[in-house]
Scaffold this motif. Sequence first.
Motif, PDB file in Angstrom:
ATOM      1  N   MET A   1       0.901  -0.999   0.034  1.00  0.00           N
ATOM      2  CA  MET A   1       0.047   0.068   0.295  1.00  0.00           C
ATOM      3  C   MET A   1       1.068   1.258  -0.033  1.00  0.00           C
ATOM      4  SD  MET A   1      -3.034  -0.336   0.086  1.00  0.00           S
ATOM      5  CE  MET A   1      -4.679  -1.297   0.392  1.00  0.00           C
ATOM      6  N   SER A   2       2.287   1.123   0.522  1.00  0.00           N
ATOM      7  CA  SER A   2       2.754   2.443   0.432  1.00  0.00           C
ATOM      8  C   SER A   2       3.316   2.819  -0.942  1.00  0.00           C
ATOM      9  CB  SER A   2       4.243   1.966   1.182  1.00  0.00           C
ATOM     10  OG  SER A   2       5.010   1.218   0.590  1.00  0.00           O
ATOM     11  N   ASP A   3       3.312   2.027  -1.651  1.00  0.00           N
ATOM     12  CA  ASP A   3       3.573   2.555  -3.286  1.00  0.00           C
ATOM     13  C   ASP A   3       2.366   3.393  -3.859  1.00  0.00           C
ATOM     14  OD1 ASP A   3       6.089   1.362  -3.561  1.00  0.00           O
ATOM     15  OD2 ASP A   3       5.173  -0.542  -4.393  1.00  0.00           O
ATOM     16  N   PHE A   4       1.192   2.783  -3.340  1.00  0.00           N
ATOM     17  CA  PHE A   4      -0.148   3.831  -3.678  1.00  0.00           C
ATOM     18  C   PHE A   4      -0.010   5.190  -3.066  1.00  0.00           C
ATOM     19  CE2 PHE A   4      -1.945  -0.571  -4.538  1.00  0.00           C
ATOM     20  CZ  PHE A   4      -2.134  -0.459  -5.894  1.00  0.00           C
ATOM     21  N   ARG A   5       0.371   5.155  -1.979  1.00  0.00           N
ATOM     22  CA  ARG A   5       0.408   6.369  -0.911  1.00  0.00           C
ATOM     23  C   ARG A   5       1.423   7.268  -1.770  1.00  0.00           C
ATOM     24  NH1 ARG A   5       1.454   4.517   4.020  1.00  0.00           N
ATOM     25  NH2 ARG A   5      -0.785   4.082   4.332  1.00  0.00           N
ATOM     26  N   ALA A   6       2.522   6.812  -2.138  1.00  0.00           N
ATOM     27  CA  ALA A   6       3.590   7.519  -2.633  1.00  0.00           C
ATOM     28  C   ALA A   6       3.266   8.067  -3.909  1.00  0.00           C
ATOM     29  CB  ALA A   6       4.820   6.674  -2.747  1.00  0.00           C
ATOM     30  N   SER A   7       2.538   7.207  -4.760  1.00  0.00           N
ATOM     31  CA  SER A   7       2.126   7.713  -6.177  1.00  0.00           C
ATOM     32  C   SER A   7       0.991   8.908  -5.788  1.00  0.00           C
ATOM     33  CB  SER A   7       1.662   6.481  -7.029  1.00  0.00           C
ATOM     34  OG  SER A   7       0.384   5.885  -6.433  1.00  0.00           O
ATOM     35  N   THR A   8       0.234   8.692  -4.855  1.00  0.00           N
ATOM     36  CA  THR A   8      -0.824   9.866  -4.873  1.00  0.00           C
ATOM     37  C   THR A   8      -0.285  11.068  -4.179  1.00  0.00           C
ATOM     38  OG1 THR A   8      -1.515   8.567  -2.792  1.00  0.00           O
ATOM     39  CG2 THR A   8      -2.738   8.346  -4.635  1.00  0.00           C
ATOM     40  N   ALA A   9       0.588  10.716  -3.266  1.00  0.00           N
ATOM     41  CA  ALA A   9       1.321  11.976  -2.663  1.00  0.00           C
ATOM     42  C   ALA A   9       1.981  12.645  -3.853  1.00  0.00           C
ATOM     43  CB  ALA A   9       2.400  11.569  -1.611  1.00  0.00           C
ATOM     44  N   ALA A  10       2.917  12.087  -4.606  1.00  0.00           N
ATOM     45  CA  ALA A  10       3.601  12.574  -5.858  1.00  0.00           C
ATOM     46  C   ALA A  10       2.557  13.367  -6.668  1.00  0.00           C
ATOM     47  CB  ALA A  10       4.470  11.466  -6.532  1.00  0.00           C
ATOM     48  N   SER A  11       1.433  12.808  -6.873  1.00  0.00           N
ATOM     49  CA  SER A  11       0.513  13.361  -7.897  1.00  0.00           C
ATOM     50  C   SER A  11       0.008  14.690  -7.170  1.00  0.00           C
ATOM     51  CB  SER A  11      -0.509  12.537  -8.201  1.00  0.00           C
ATOM     52  OG  SER A  11       0.082  11.514  -9.062  1.00  0.00           O
ATOM     53  N   GLY A  51      17.541  12.982   2.429  1.00  0.00           N
ATOM     54  CA  GLY A  51      18.558  12.789   1.334  1.00  0.00           C
ATOM     55  C   GLY A  51      18.048  12.034   0.176  1.00  0.00           C
ATOM     56  N   ARG A  52      17.053  11.438   0.432  1.00  0.00           N
ATOM     57  CA  ARG A  52      16.517  10.807  -0.749  1.00  0.00           C
ATOM     58  C   ARG A  52      15.257  11.242  -1.525  1.00  0.00           C
ATOM     59  NH1 ARG A  52      13.569   5.151   0.359  1.00  0.00           N
ATOM     60  NH2 ARG A  52      12.245   6.648   1.103  1.00  0.00           N
ATOM     61  N   ALA A  53      15.213  11.273  -2.667  1.00  0.00           N
ATOM     62  CA  ALA A  53      14.380  12.038  -3.581  1.00  0.00           C
ATOM     63  C   ALA A  53      12.829  11.199  -3.249  1.00  0.00           C
ATOM     64  CB  ALA A  53      14.469  11.955  -4.902  1.00  0.00           C
ATOM     65  N   THR A  54      11.706  11.830  -3.090  1.00  0.00           N
ATOM     66  CA  THR A  54      10.452  11.110  -2.748  1.00  0.00           C
ATOM     67  C   THR A  54       9.472  11.048  -3.942  1.00  0.00           C
ATOM     68  OG1 THR A  54       9.549  13.301  -2.055  1.00  0.00           O
ATOM     69  CG2 THR A  54      10.341  11.856  -0.384  1.00  0.00           C
ATOM     70  N   GLY A  55       9.909  11.833  -5.154  1.00  0.00           N
ATOM     71  CA  GLY A  55       9.117  12.008  -6.108  1.00  0.00           C
ATOM     72  C   GLY A  55       8.077  13.106  -6.207  1.00  0.00           C
ATOM     73  N   ALA A 117      -4.171   5.948  -9.776  1.00  0.00           N
ATOM     74  CA  ALA A 117      -3.473   5.401  -8.625  1.00  0.00           C
ATOM     75  C   ALA A 117      -4.851   4.764  -7.663  1.00  0.00           C
ATOM     76  CB  ALA A 117      -2.590   6.193  -7.910  1.00  0.00           C
ATOM     77  N   ARG A 118      -5.734   5.853  -7.462  1.00  0.00           N
ATOM     78  CA  ARG A 118      -7.169   5.595  -6.510  1.00  0.00           C
ATOM     79  C   ARG A 118      -7.858   4.562  -7.026  1.00  0.00           C
ATOM     80  NH1 ARG A 118     -11.248  10.341  -5.895  1.00  0.00           N
ATOM     81  NH2 ARG A 118     -11.694   9.346  -7.911  1.00  0.00           N
ATOM     82  N   GLN A 119      -7.872   4.443  -8.482  1.00  0.00           N
ATOM     83  CA  GLN A 119      -8.538   3.243  -9.037  1.00  0.00           C
ATOM     84  C   GLN A 119      -7.769   2.130  -9.012  1.00  0.00           C
ATOM     85  OE1 GLN A 119      -9.242   4.523 -13.070  1.00  0.00           O
ATOM     86  NE2 GLN A 119     -11.132   5.954 -12.582  1.00  0.00           N
TER      87      GLN A 119
END
Length: 130
Positions: A1-11, A51-55, A117-119
């Motif tokens: 689920m963290s990948d979904f959270r990361a992609s929605t946060a980036a968007s 120091g790490r890119a979050t997107g 990502a939500r779908q």
Amino acid sequence: MSDFRASTAASASGMQAQANRLRHVSENIANVDTPGYRRKIVSFDQVLDGGRATGQVETGPLKLDQGALPQIYDPSHPMANETGYYDGSNVDLVVEIADAREAQRSYEANLKMFDQARQMKRSLLDLLRR
């Protein structure tokens, strides 16, 4: 689920950054005839986590266009100097309209990614419930 959270946060961060950009473009357009007004330029910075890119992105510090202000001849203008000239605005409507369209399209692209990502998340949860 963290990948979904990361992609929605980036968007979401992309949509917020483009909304800020569009706000500054609107301010530039509103001040196109304001004497001495300098165009605002928006930059974007990556969001780092340890120091790490979050997107994710955010708007960087606001900069003013340091280009020369046009000299406008109008001896009757209250800001005119003894020779009849005053500083105009360095806002170019063609550039601002192009920036507004680019910001709008980038916002729409981020919105589509957010919805996608939500779908996908909804579909995954539906599969797990079965």
